[in-house]
Design an enzyme around this catalytic site. Structure first.
Site, PDB file in Angstrom:
ATOM      1  N   HIS A  70      25.343  46.908  29.405  1.00  0.00           N
ATOM      2  CA  HIS A  70      26.227  48.012  29.017  1.00  0.00           C
ATOM      3  C   HIS A  70      26.665  48.776  30.256  1.00  0.00           C
ATOM      4  O   HIS A  70      25.909  48.911  31.223  1.00  0.00           O
ATOM      5  CB  HIS A  70      25.573  48.928  27.979  1.00  0.00           C
ATOM      6  CG  HIS A  70      24.386  49.706  28.462  1.00  0.00           C
ATOM      7  ND1 HIS A  70      24.502  50.891  29.163  1.00  0.00           N
ATOM      8  CD2 HIS A  70      23.056  49.465  28.346  1.00  0.00           C
ATOM      9  CE1 HIS A  70      23.282  51.353  29.435  1.00  0.00           C
ATOM     10  NE2 HIS A  70      22.384  50.510  28.961  1.00  0.00           N
ATOM     11  N   ASP A  72      28.010  51.965  30.196  1.00  0.00           N
ATOM     12  CA  ASP A  72      27.975  53.425  30.086  1.00  0.00           C
ATOM     13  C   ASP A  72      26.624  53.955  30.564  1.00  0.00           C
ATOM     14  O   ASP A  72      25.658  53.200  30.708  1.00  0.00           O
ATOM     15  CB  ASP A  72      28.249  53.880  28.640  1.00  0.00           C
ATOM     16  CG  ASP A  72      27.233  53.351  27.640  1.00  0.00           C
ATOM     17  OD1 ASP A  72      26.837  52.169  27.768  1.00  0.00           O
ATOM     18  OD2 ASP A  72      26.825  54.105  26.733  1.00  0.00           O
ATOM     19  N   ASP A 100      19.694  52.323  34.688  1.00  0.00           N
ATOM     20  CA  ASP A 100      20.117  52.065  33.305  1.00  0.00           C
ATOM     21  C   ASP A 100      21.621  52.145  33.202  1.00  0.00           C
ATOM     22  O   ASP A 100      22.151  53.196  32.895  1.00  0.00           O
ATOM     23  CB  ASP A 100      19.415  53.070  32.387  1.00  0.00           C
ATOM     24  CG  ASP A 100      19.551  52.734  30.920  1.00  0.00           C
ATOM     25  OD1 ASP A 100      20.056  51.651  30.600  1.00  0.00           O
ATOM     26  OD2 ASP A 100      19.149  53.579  30.095  1.00  0.00           O
ATOM     27  N   GLU A 130      26.509  52.238  24.700  1.00  0.00           N
ATOM     28  CA  GLU A 130      25.160  51.835  24.322  1.00  0.00           C
ATOM     29  C   GLU A 130      24.245  53.041  24.188  1.00  0.00           C
ATOM     30  O   GLU A 130      23.283  53.014  23.432  1.00  0.00           O
ATOM     31  CB  GLU A 130      24.582  50.863  25.358  1.00  0.00           C
ATOM     32  CG  GLU A 130      23.308  50.135  24.913  1.00  0.00           C
ATOM     33  CD  GLU A 130      22.008  50.870  25.245  1.00  0.00           C
ATOM     34  OE1 GLU A 130      20.958  50.472  24.729  1.00  0.00           O
ATOM     35  OE2 GLU A 130      22.030  51.859  26.027  1.00  0.00           O
ATOM     36  N   GLU A 131      24.559  54.103  24.939  1.00  0.00           N
ATOM     37  CA  GLU A 131      23.638  55.246  25.027  1.00  0.00           C
ATOM     38  C   GLU A 131      23.840  56.259  23.911  1.00  0.00           C
ATOM     39  O   GLU A 131      23.243  57.334  23.943  1.00  0.00           O
ATOM     40  CB  GLU A 131      23.789  55.945  26.385  1.00  0.00           C
ATOM     41  CG  GLU A 131      23.406  55.078  27.593  1.00  0.00           C
ATOM     42  CD  GLU A 131      21.896  54.786  27.668  1.00  0.00           C
ATOM     43  OE1 GLU A 131      21.159  55.195  26.748  1.00  0.00           O
ATOM     44  OE2 GLU A 131      21.478  54.139  28.639  1.00  0.00           O
ATOM     45  N   GLU A 159      18.892  45.010  30.731  1.00  0.00           N
ATOM     46  CA  GLU A 159      18.200  46.312  30.710  1.00  0.00           C
ATOM     47  C   GLU A 159      17.065  46.316  31.733  1.00  0.00           C
ATOM     48  O   GLU A 159      16.467  45.272  32.003  1.00  0.00           O
ATOM     49  CB  GLU A 159      17.616  46.576  29.309  1.00  0.00           C
ATOM     50  CG  GLU A 159      18.650  46.851  28.238  1.00  0.00           C
ATOM     51  CD  GLU A 159      19.165  48.296  28.243  1.00  0.00           C
ATOM     52  OE1 GLU A 159      18.705  49.107  29.073  1.00  0.00           O
ATOM     53  OE2 GLU A 159      20.048  48.594  27.414  1.00  0.00           O
ATOM     54  N   HIS A 333      17.278  57.356  32.348  1.00  0.00           N
ATOM     55  CA  HIS A 333      17.627  58.691  31.798  1.00  0.00           C
ATOM     56  C   HIS A 333      16.985  59.808  32.614  1.00  0.00           C
ATOM     57  O   HIS A 333      17.178  60.984  32.310  1.00  0.00           O
ATOM     58  CB  HIS A 333      17.219  58.854  30.325  1.00  0.00           C
ATOM     59  CG  HIS A 333      17.814  57.835  29.412  1.00  0.00           C
ATOM     60  ND1 HIS A 333      17.834  57.975  28.052  1.00  0.00           N
ATOM     61  CD2 HIS A 333      18.423  56.650  29.659  1.00  0.00           C
ATOM     62  CE1 HIS A 333      18.413  56.918  27.503  1.00  0.00           C
ATOM     63  NE2 HIS A 333      18.772  56.099  28.468  1.00  0.00           N
TER      64      HIS A 333
END
Lengths: 357, 357
Positions: A70, A72, A100, A130-131, A159, A333
């Site tokens: 992903h 984003d 991430d 995705e987030e 990931e 994150h």
């Protein structure tokens, strides 16, 4: 308009990707750049689906693998743009998205362009959203609009796994547990009924809950049942008539979504339980022949994935899938998100070795 | 701008007052209306202090009494505006503020305007912010800025007592009890520490707490210890590092404020306890000569006041004070708040009889 130079190293491409801001909902620029960078590749059929880019080889190989990431990120928090830094002799690329999961995307993009004749046909997918909510998820959207693009014998999601192979993923369930009472003035509490007092057994149950460790296809998954929120109260002098606990249940892929739901209903029997969100886990899928070859080529000992990831979408479509990417998932994150550059190189080597075997 | 017609009955004035929304913090309109309604009264000296209105007679009487009421209400909850309804032959005015305490204010306002020559000098006070923090309380503010306005030989607060006389009041303490943890991703909860789980013993203690009943000067006071709020949580996938319970302790006037504080610290030993607000109770005060005359004129048997009321501010200033007003205190703050109109008339008669004796 930002552009990407895929002739640079995977480390430098990671930096290029991270320095294009792409917080969920704002992926247009980075998707444009990816689309443009792949335009000249004769061995790829490139298609765009909103801000998801799909690039496929069509070499008539026996097997097809899907390799996805992903594009984003979660919101920036004083960690944009990236910088290189060295801590205790380890060189890192620091900043939002490094873990991430733009390092994983960088490795994938470089290999997509360079490997004109991989050993298997490859469907490369870079997707948006995705987030955030599962209803916005780009891979979820593709699985509805173009399910043929997700077809394959094996799938790898980039990931972060600290460049190890993490099989499958836990399921994820969000629950609201509620107690009800009767409002009254707190000077005459005996006239009412206190819903916050009534929620005590729910918190005691959570505090005493011993999560299982479950072996699934040779990997041990660790479950978790946790309050992630609690709220109740109307005013400082009112006996409250409602108290809610938001609970998050992470469950091993050996439980179905239905079994997970039944478990939380049993645990909180006597209380109103609402299932807010329920995503099944994915079994490791490491018994598939391609998976075994992949593990051998990378030379890693597979571990379980605790967090829920989009591998479960492949799993639901009958495609075995694993997670494999640079970066420590504990730092995903995190404001201090940073990826050891050596892990970017390790994943690039691992994927290249397997795809060219 | 809403206006008041004080020539109507006390019942109708109650309705007029209730239909001007005045949740704490929003008292300007109702204060404007009260100020305007008293403007023409030659026998009153009217002054305004933010949203508190004071009206005094200055007849040179031997004695002065203070008669006060608050003009704010707790938040509306589908109980605005008012309506009349009859249940089992009893006529009620239903809606927010009817009990706590605009019926009391209505009686006071009508008598203030009509009784140009009461038997004692009267200081009438209608004030703001009673239903919220003591630091905002209008009577508290007046006691600091204009203490001379609260001086008197006896005070009557129009808080609901079902038109009985209720002596003194319980003390009131607001407490925050906190547990601390360590944030982590909820997929790897074991890396963190869940503060919401840790608060479970606090709620269990509250659920099991048996409040005392205490006799003070012949009246029996009932205590209470209750959660009035609970909050914790950062996001649906984060183990929370903080959980707070807001607790309300109502304590008999035989406990000092200091003793009350020590009691809650003992009850919640092991947790962080912050005393947010602490107001001492008031002993009944019914031995004062004017109090005895008042009880005789009204013809009621005094009872204890469970709720904390501003009588304790008068008590602290050395002015004996009682509660006397229409409406069942059990229905204060209740969604189904409603006052029997006969009680409005009874209190109007009782006060008028005593003030014109």
């Amino acid at each position: 308009m930002p552009s990407l130079d895929l002739t640079q190293s995977s480390i430098d491409i990671t930096r290029q990707l991270c320095d294009i801001e792409s917080v969920s909902g704002n992926e247009k620029q980075i998707a444009d750049a990816i689309e443009a960078a792949l335009e000249g590749a004769a061995h790829l059929t490139v298609s765009r689906h909103e801000d998801a880019i799909v690039a496929r080889t069509n070499l008539g190989r026996d097997k097809r693998v899907v390799i996805a990431g992903h594009i984003d990120t979660v919101p920036i928090n004083n960690n944009f743009p990236t910088r290189f830094e060295t801590i205790d002799g380890v060189e890192y690329l620091w900043g939002r998205g490094t873990v991430d999961m733009k390092a994983g995307c960088a490795v994938q993009l470089k290999l997509a362009l360079e490997l004109a004749e991989p050993a298997v046909d490859v469907t490369w997918i870079w997707y948006d959203h995705e987030e955030v909510s599962e209803t916005l998820n780009g891979l979820n959207r593709l699985s509805r609009t173009n399910p043929e693009l997700l077809a394959g014998d094996f799938a790898i999601l980039g990931e972060p796994t600290s460049s190890d192979i993490e099989g499958g993923c836990n399921g994820n369930c969000r629950i609201e547990v509620r107690a009800f009472g009767l409002r009254a003035h707190s000077a005459r509490a005996w006239v009412g009924h206190n819903a916050i007092h009534d929620i005590a057994p729910v918190l005691t149950t959570l505090a005493n809950y011993v999560p299982r460790e479950v072996e699934v296809d040779g990997l041990v998954y660790r479950e978790g049942l946790n309050a992630v929120g609690v709220s109740g109260g109307i005013a400082g002098n009112v006996i409250p008539d409602l108290c809610e606990v938001q609970v998050n249940f992470r469950f091993a892929p050996s439980r179905s979504a239905l079994e997970a739901e039944q478990h939380v209903r049993d645990v909180f029997e006597g209380f109103e339980v609402e299932i807010v969100d329920l995503a099944p886990g994915a079994r490791p899928g490491l018994d598939a022949p391609l998976a075994r070859e992949f593990v051998a080529a990378v030379g890693a000992v597979p571990r379980p994935k605790y967090g829920w990831t989009d591998v479960s979408r492949f799993s639901a479509l009958g495609v075995p899938a694993v997670n494999y990417g640079p970066g420590d998932p504990h730092l995903a994150h995190h404001d201090d998100e940073r990826v050891p550059v050596a892990q970017i190189e390790a994943v690039a080597r691992g994927l290249r070795a397997w795809l060219t075997a």
